[in-house]
Write a protein that holds these residues in place. Structure first.
Motif, PDB file in Angstrom:
ATOM      1  N   GLU A 290       0.666  -1.302  -0.090  1.00 19.44           N
ATOM      2  CA  GLU A 290       0.029   0.146  -0.213  1.00 19.44           C
ATOM      3  C   GLU A 290       0.633   0.904  -0.173  1.00 19.44           C
ATOM      4  O   GLU A 290       1.563   1.272   0.945  1.00 19.44           O
ATOM      5  CB  GLU A 290      -1.038  -0.435   1.149  1.00 19.44           C
TER       6      GLU A 290
ATOM      7  N   MET B 189       1.748   5.670  -0.112  1.00 19.69           N
ATOM      8  CA  MET B 189       1.018   6.734   0.284  1.00 19.69           C
ATOM      9  C   MET B 189       1.669   7.975  -0.527  1.00 19.69           C
ATOM     10  O   MET B 189       2.730   7.757   0.292  1.00 19.69           O
ATOM     11  CB  MET B 189       0.651   6.995   1.245  1.00 19.69           C
TER      12      MET B 189
ATOM     13  N   GLN C 219      -2.392  13.189  -0.777  1.00 16.78           N
ATOM     14  CA  GLN C 219      -3.401  12.495  -0.426  1.00 16.78           C
ATOM     15  C   GLN C 219      -3.841  10.995  -1.244  1.00 16.78           C
ATOM     16  O   GLN C 219      -4.851  10.570  -0.524  1.00 16.78           O
ATOM     17  CB  GLN C 219      -4.525  13.279  -0.943  1.00 16.78           C
TER      18      GLN C 219
ATOM     19  N   VAL D 280      -3.859   6.843  -2.871  1.00 15.80           N
ATOM     20  CA  VAL D 280      -3.393   5.679  -2.176  1.00 15.80           C
ATOM     21  C   VAL D 280      -3.410   4.637  -3.158  1.00 15.80           C
ATOM     22  O   VAL D 280      -4.026   5.371  -3.572  1.00 15.80           O
ATOM     23  CB  VAL D 280      -4.246   5.286  -1.226  1.00 15.80           C
TER      24      VAL D 280
ATOM     25  N   ARG E  41       6.327   5.801   4.065  1.00 12.72           N
ATOM     26  CA  ARG E  41       5.334   5.789   3.109  1.00 12.72           C
ATOM     27  C   ARG E  41       4.603   4.780   2.888  1.00 12.72           C
ATOM     28  O   ARG E  41       3.577   4.901   1.176  1.00 12.72           O
ATOM     29  CB  ARG E  41       4.540   7.125   2.457  1.00 12.72           C
ATOM     30  N   TYR E  42       4.119   3.538   3.093  1.00 12.22           N
ATOM     31  CA  TYR E  42       4.154   2.613   2.486  1.00 12.22           C
ATOM     32  C   TYR E  42       3.595   1.387   3.711  1.00 12.22           C
ATOM     33  O   TYR E  42       4.057   1.470   5.106  1.00 12.22           O
ATOM     34  CB  TYR E  42       5.247   1.588   1.746  1.00 12.22           C
TER      35      TYR E  42
END
Length: 290
Positions: free
Chosen positions: A121, A123, A126, A128, A160-161
């Motif tokens: 995932e 990011m 904003q 994703v 950021r994952y």
């Protein structure tokens, strides 16, 4: 042989009704002809979904991670886990392009696991997105090496994952998750399986640290803040208020941090429910510069 993974936009989901089963933090779903279907495995770079009891390839482009209330007794240790990012930079213009992400590691399970796959995932601001790839089946107690390569459209910021590991469509607990989170989920599984409990509180899944207030840096006081938080069925903090604080300057940083936390929602009678939880945060002063 592992197949090249793909990066796709993450589908924003509300609540998806699925028959309760022993499962983990999420299930991975794809929008197939307007219906959300559970991805059971990744084969040759494509998701496989269950249709009328048979697996078939999905060509859907929109994916999502859906919370489920109970956790599968299985734990994957990742003793070696390295993430590297690369890009080309033009000397004349300083422009950056061709972002790539590499993940190298070793996985070891305490039980045999089949139809394993990996979901990352991502990011950025904003936005994703998710990318996915198949993994080898895991034999109980045996280490398996994996090397994954992802082409990205945007740079990946540090931290950021989020890593998700699945077996037969169900996410498993793994050693990259916080220890307290894994322990709480294992306890939830034990209590649920034994029938001791039917209600479970929301569990913090992703924490954001609070920023130490600048006006107290010379003081060196450690912040201790207790808050009452309302958690919805998507695991989001919809409201929060301070109930105890050892200095007024810590209140706003603590509230700003906890509003960004993500939870596994509370469970009552096998259903996800809203809840009010008491959350405590410690805000440590920054280390002195040497």
């Amino acid at each position: 042989m592992l197949t090249p993974p793909k990066v796709v936009r993450l589908l924003a989901l509300s609540v998806l009704t699925i028959a309760p089963r022993a499962s983990a933090q999420n299930i991975f779903v794809v929008n197939e002809d307007g219906r959300l279907r559970m991805v059971r495995e990744i084969r040759n770079g494509f998701p496989e979904i269950d249709v009328d009891g048979k697996l078939q390839r999905s060509y859907g482009k929109r994916f999502g991670l859906v919370k489920t209330p109970v956790y599968l007794p299985g734990f994957i240790v990742l003793p070696k886990f390295i993430v590297r990012t690369y890009h080309l930079e033009m000397i004349d213009t300083a422009a950056r392009l061709n972002y790539e992400l590499e993940i190298h590691g070793t996985a070891k399970s305490d039980v045999a696991l089949k139809n394993c796959f990996f979901v990352l995932e991502l990011m950025s601001g904003q936005d994703v997105s998710v990318t996915f790839a198949d993994l080898p089946d895991l034999e109980a107690g045996k280490e398996e090496d994996f090397d994954l390569y992802f082409k990205l459209q945007i740079p990946l910021e540090e931290g950021r994952y989020v890593v998700h590991l699945f077996s037969d469509g169900v996410e498993l607990l793994h050693s990259r998750m916080p220890e307290s989170y894994v322990a709480a989920q294992k306890q939830k599984t034990d209590d649920f399986g034994s029938g001791k409990k039917t209600e479970f509180p929301a569990i913090p899944a992703r924490k954001v640290p609070a920023v130490y207030p600048a006006e107290l840096k010379a003081n060196g006081l450690e912040g201790q803040v207790k808050m009452s938080c309302r958690i919805n069925t998507r695991g989001e903090v919809v409201s929060a208020e301070v109930v105890e604080c050892n200095h007024p300057a810590f209140s706003e940083p603590a509230l700003a941090a906890v509003r960004q936390w993500k939870f596994d929602p509370a469970v009552k009678d096998r259903r996800l429910v809203e809840s009010t939880e008491i959350v405590s945060i410690r805000i440590k002063p920054p280390e002195p510069k040497r």
